[in-house]
Write a protein that holds these residues in place. Structure first.
Motif, mmCIF file in Angstrom:
data_model
loop_
_atom_site.group_PDB
_atom_site.id
_atom_site.type_symbol
_atom_site.label_atom_id
_atom_site.label_comp_id
_atom_site.label_asym_id
_atom_site.label_seq_id
_atom_site.Cartn_x
_atom_site.Cartn_y
_atom_site.Cartn_z
ATOM 1 N N ALA A 4 36.328 36.254 37.867
ATOM 2 C CA ALA A 4 37.253 36.602 37.091
ATOM 3 C C ALA A 4 36.873 37.076 35.727
ATOM 4 O O ALA A 4 35.949 36.585 35.161
ATOM 5 N N GLY A 5 37.375 38.197 35.406
ATOM 6 C CA GLY A 5 36.865 38.998 34.066
ATOM 7 C C GLY A 5 38.143 39.697 33.158
ATOM 8 O O GLY A 5 38.994 39.748 33.715
ATOM 9 N N VAL A 6 37.696 39.679 31.921
ATOM 10 C CA VAL A 6 38.622 40.461 31.107
ATOM 11 C C VAL A 6 37.845 41.566 30.377
ATOM 12 O O VAL A 6 36.727 41.327 30.079
ATOM 13 N N SER A 7 38.638 42.747 30.339
ATOM 14 C CA SER A 7 37.938 43.891 29.610
ATOM 15 C C SER A 7 38.821 44.488 28.461
ATOM 16 O O SER A 7 40.073 44.471 28.854
ATOM 17 N N GLU A 8 38.459 45.074 27.608
ATOM 18 C CA GLU A 8 39.363 45.407 26.434
ATOM 19 C C GLU A 8 38.727 46.675 25.688
ATOM 20 O O GLU A 8 37.690 46.727 25.638
ATOM 21 N N ASP A 9 39.650 47.672 25.625
ATOM 22 C CA ASP A 9 39.058 48.893 24.751
ATOM 23 C C ASP A 9 39.253 48.570 23.349
ATOM 24 O O ASP A 9 40.372 48.417 23.025
ATOM 25 N N VAL A 10 38.062 48.514 22.685
ATOM 26 C CA VAL A 10 38.311 48.048 21.287
ATOM 27 C C VAL A 10 38.752 49.180 20.444
ATOM 28 O O VAL A 10 39.665 48.948 19.430
ATOM 29 N N GLN A 11 38.485 50.299 20.512
ATOM 30 C CA GLN A 11 38.726 51.495 19.657
ATOM 31 C C GLN A 11 40.220 51.771 19.930
ATOM 32 O O GLN A 11 40.831 52.015 18.803
ATOM 33 N N ASP A 12 40.848 51.739 21.104
ATOM 34 C CA ASP A 12 42.166 52.480 21.170
ATOM 35 C C ASP A 12 43.190 51.414 20.996
ATOM 36 O O ASP A 12 44.467 51.399 20.941
ATOM 37 N N GLY A 13 42.669 49.756 21.044
ATOM 38 C CA GLY A 13 43.649 48.780 21.004
ATOM 39 C C GLY A 13 44.608 48.800 22.197
ATOM 40 O O GLY A 13 45.870 48.426 21.876
ATOM 41 N N LEU A 14 44.297 49.089 23.400
ATOM 42 C CA LEU A 14 45.306 49.265 24.457
ATOM 43 C C LEU A 14 45.442 48.169 24.960
ATOM 44 O O LEU A 14 46.381 47.956 25.880
ATOM 45 N N GLY A 15 44.946 47.010 24.611
ATOM 46 C CA GLY A 15 45.009 45.632 25.269
ATOM 47 C C GLY A 15 44.027 45.392 26.092
ATOM 48 O O GLY A 15 43.339 46.326 26.638
ATOM 49 N N SER A 29 29.487 41.796 28.175
ATOM 50 C CA SER A 29 28.757 43.094 27.972
ATOM 51 C C SER A 29 29.858 44.038 26.900
ATOM 52 O O SER A 29 31.063 43.873 26.830
ATOM 53 N N ALA A 30 29.046 44.915 26.273
ATOM 54 C CA ALA A 30 29.650 45.790 25.270
ATOM 55 C C ALA A 30 29.321 47.199 25.707
ATOM 56 O O ALA A 30 27.855 47.308 25.930
ATOM 57 N N ALA A 31 30.169 48.243 25.819
ATOM 58 C CA ALA A 31 29.690 49.596 26.367
ATOM 59 C C ALA A 31 30.488 50.581 25.214
ATOM 60 O O ALA A 31 31.505 50.415 24.803
ATOM 61 N N ASN A 32 29.484 51.648 25.210
ATOM 62 C CA ASN A 32 30.076 53.070 24.505
ATOM 63 C C ASN A 32 30.080 54.067 25.195
ATOM 64 O O ASN A 32 28.972 54.393 25.915
ATOM 65 N N SER A 33 31.304 54.778 25.724
ATOM 66 C CA SER A 33 31.253 55.857 26.570
ATOM 67 C C SER A 33 31.612 57.379 25.813
ATOM 68 O O SER A 33 32.549 57.296 24.867
ATOM 69 N N THR A 65 34.234 49.620 24.768
ATOM 70 C CA THR A 65 34.663 48.407 25.488
ATOM 71 C C THR A 65 34.116 47.223 25.549
ATOM 72 O O THR A 65 32.922 47.364 25.349
ATOM 73 N N LEU A 66 34.728 46.206 25.553
ATOM 74 C CA LEU A 66 34.167 44.891 25.529
ATOM 75 C C LEU A 66 34.743 44.280 26.648
ATOM 76 O O LEU A 66 35.902 44.050 26.845
ATOM 77 N N SER A 67 33.675 43.468 27.557
ATOM 78 C CA SER A 67 34.220 42.858 28.796
ATOM 79 C C SER A 67 33.316 41.529 28.883
ATOM 80 O O SER A 67 32.160 41.318 28.475
ATOM 81 N N THR A 68 34.021 40.439 29.466
ATOM 82 C CA THR A 68 33.560 39.267 29.965
ATOM 83 C C THR A 68 33.962 39.051 31.460
ATOM 84 O O THR A 68 34.877 39.253 31.719
ATOM 85 N N GLN A 69 32.763 38.240 31.989
ATOM 86 C CA GLN A 69 33.266 37.850 33.463
ATOM 87 C C GLN A 69 32.642 36.412 33.689
ATOM 88 O O GLN A 69 31.326 36.385 33.317
ATOM 89 N N LEU A 70 33.336 35.864 34.609
ATOM 90 C CA LEU A 70 32.666 34.660 35.081
ATOM 91 C C LEU A 70 32.519 34.804 36.752
ATOM 92 O O LEU A 70 33.526 35.234 37.466
ATOM 93 N N GLU A 71 31.438 34.546 37.235
ATOM 94 C CA GLU A 71 31.381 34.738 38.590
ATOM 95 C C GLU A 71 30.981 33.270 39.441
ATOM 96 O O GLU A 71 29.890 32.800 38.797
ATOM 97 N N LEU A 72 31.095 33.077 40.372
ATOM 98 C CA LEU A 72 30.552 32.005 41.304
ATOM 99 C C LEU A 72 30.383 32.319 42.514
ATOM 100 O O LEU A 72 30.931 33.121 43.355
ATOM 101 N N THR A 73 29.103 31.717 42.917
ATOM 102 C CA THR A 73 28.463 32.150 44.200
ATOM 103 C C THR A 73 27.978 30.945 44.917
ATOM 104 O O THR A 73 27.370 30.047 44.482
ATOM 105 N N GLN A 74 28.512 30.597 46.110
ATOM 106 C CA GLN A 74 28.313 29.580 46.992
ATOM 107 C C GLN A 74 27.728 29.864 48.298
ATOM 108 O O GLN A 74 28.359 30.569 49.047
#
Length: 468
Positions: free
Chosen positions: A282-293, A78-82, A94-103
């Motif tokens: 498990a997911g990763v999210s990053e602030d693209v504009q500020d480059g905060l990591g 997902s990509a979002a602008n706030s 922000t740019l984020s990605t997530q992997l989800e498992l359901t059993q």
């Protein structure tokens, strides 16, 4: 470039796709006996192809039911602008990605019961396919016998016209020498005109029979070989009934449908209880504009869900499943009675046709003796032209009755086979590649993933079938 097929795919293509491909190729050998007619119908029937496809769809329902017992893995990007006006008009991308498992861990066995119900529907659909096969083969029998019966009737009408023309000439000759009156000649002329009209009708019936044959078998009839060999008949009606209860596909199909509905009732009952699922992500999210990591997140947990109130929906689903099961049991009772009635009707039709054939043979013999005698007596002046014409009509009626009795006997014999569930290509030993309904099922029953080896095998099968 030649494509190499795995053995399982090649075998499935031969049995499933090969039949479909054969339907598109013109047959090279003209059908001249009943076996050829049934083989042509089996190879070219669109109705069989349709129901084979419906069976493959039912096979896939088993795979779908099985998939509910396996883990579900989903990937989300997902990509979002706030925009925050209060905090100094701050904008964040922000740019984020997530992997989800359901059993699924527990649902009271509802999903397992759904899979068993789907398997019963597969078995029911296989029997329904056999029922369609019986219908197709019986239509071929009717078409073949129809052409044969029409041909024999045309031959009788032609011979009748020839005899009447001879009688007309004889009446004219006797009229010229004063032995008969103009009335005798007029009677003979009337019968000749009627015979021509009847011959025309018989020829039209033959053309219709040939068109029906072509529609059922897939090609025009060649030289019909003659009366078909009759199948062996059970010694007693009770014996025929026992065979039908073991083999009749409509009855067996309905038995599997009832079993499937019972599984569905059990599944709906289990669905009233709680369900337990394992969820991990498990997911990763990053602030693209500020480059905060990037910020990482993960979680794992078990969730139990229990409907406390759903507006009465769950109870209604269960009651509906019970009602459907009751309805199918009623259908099963009716099917059992219908099978018994069909066997009895076919059995007695065979007996009636056999007796009718014997009596019609006696009638043909007696009417021929009478016709020959009256015709000879007429040459001596002891019989009138009307006597000869009536005797000839009696002889024709007897021959027609015999032709119809032979046709009825053949139809009744194969109808009895159908009523017992024995009118199949395998039981008759037809020289065709028997369609194996288990081949496709064995490829899909374990619900192979699209990119797996077996999934790719299935893609090749579907491509060979022209259904991808």
């Amino acid at each position: 470039m030649r494509m190499k097929f795995p053995a399982s795919v090649f075998k499935a293509f031969v049995f499933a796709g090969g039949v479909a491909a054969t339907a598109l190729m013109p047959l090279q050998v003209a059908a001249d006996n009943l076996s050829d007619a049934m083989i042509g119908a089996y190879k070219t029937s669109g109705l069989l192809e349709q129901n084979r496809a419906l069976l493959r769809a039912a096979d896939e329902d088993v795979a779908i039911a099985l998939s509910r017992l396996r883990p579900l893995v989903q990937w989300t990007v997902s990509a979002a602008n706030s925009y925050n006006e209060v905090n100094f008009n701050q904008t964040r991308n922000t740019l984020s990605t997530q992997l989800e498992l359901t059993q699924l861990l527990f649902d009271g066995g509802a999903s397992r019961l759904d899979r068993l119900a789907a398997q019963e529907i597969v078995l029911a659909t296989r029997q329904a396919l056999l029922s369609v096969e019986q219908t197709v083969l019986f239509q071929a029998v009717q078409a073949y016998v129809g052409v044969l019966q029409a041909q024999e009737n045309v031959a009788l009408r032609r011979n009748n016209l020839r005899l009447l023309q001879e009688e007309l000439k004889a009446a004219q000759d006797r009229f010229e020498v004063g032995e008969v009156t103009r009335t005798d000649v007029a009677l003979a002329e009337s019968r000749v005109a009627a015979a021509r009209a009847n011959l025309t009708d018989a020829e039209g019936t033959l053309l219709t029979a040939k068109a029906t044959y072509q529609q059922v078998v897939g090609q025009a009839p060649g030289g019909i070989a003659g009366q078909p060999a009759l199948p062996r008949q059970r010694v007693s009606l009770d014996g025929a009934q026992v065979v039908a209860l073991r083999n009749q596909p409509d009855l067996l199909s309905q038995q599997h449908v009832v079993k499937a509905r019972e599984y569905q009732v059990a599944s709906a009952t289990a669905g009233l209880g709680p369900s337990v699922n394992l969820r991990a992500n498990a997911g990763v999210s990053e602030d693209v504009q500020d480059g905060l990591g990037a910020s990482n997140s993960s979680s794992i947990g078990i969730t139990m869900t229990q409907d406390l109130y759903a507006g009465g929906r769950n109870a209604a689903v269960r009651r509906r499943a019970i009602a459907n099961a009751d309805a199918e049991r009623g259908v099963l009772i009716n099917t059992q009675r219908a099978v018994r009635q069909a066997v009895s009707e076919a059995y007695f039709n065979v007996e009636t046709a056999r007796a009718s054939l014997v009596s019609s043979g006696e009638r043909v013999r007696a009417s021929k003796v009478a016709f020959d005698g009256i015709r000879e007596e007429a040459t001596l002046g002891a019989r009138t032209t009307l006597d000869v014409l009536q005797a000839e009509q009696e002889y024709l009626d007897a021959q027609t009755e015999q032709v119809n009795a032979r046709a009825n006997q053949a139809i009744a014999a194969y109808q009895l086979l159908q009523a017992q569930g024995l009118l199949t290509a395998e039981h008759l030993g037809l020289a065709v590649e028997i369609y194996d309904p288990t081949l496709y099922y064995n490829l899909v029953k374990d619900a192979p993933a699209h990119r797996s080896k077996r999934g790719k095998d299935l893609d090749r099968v579907l491509k060979a079938l022209g259904r991808n």
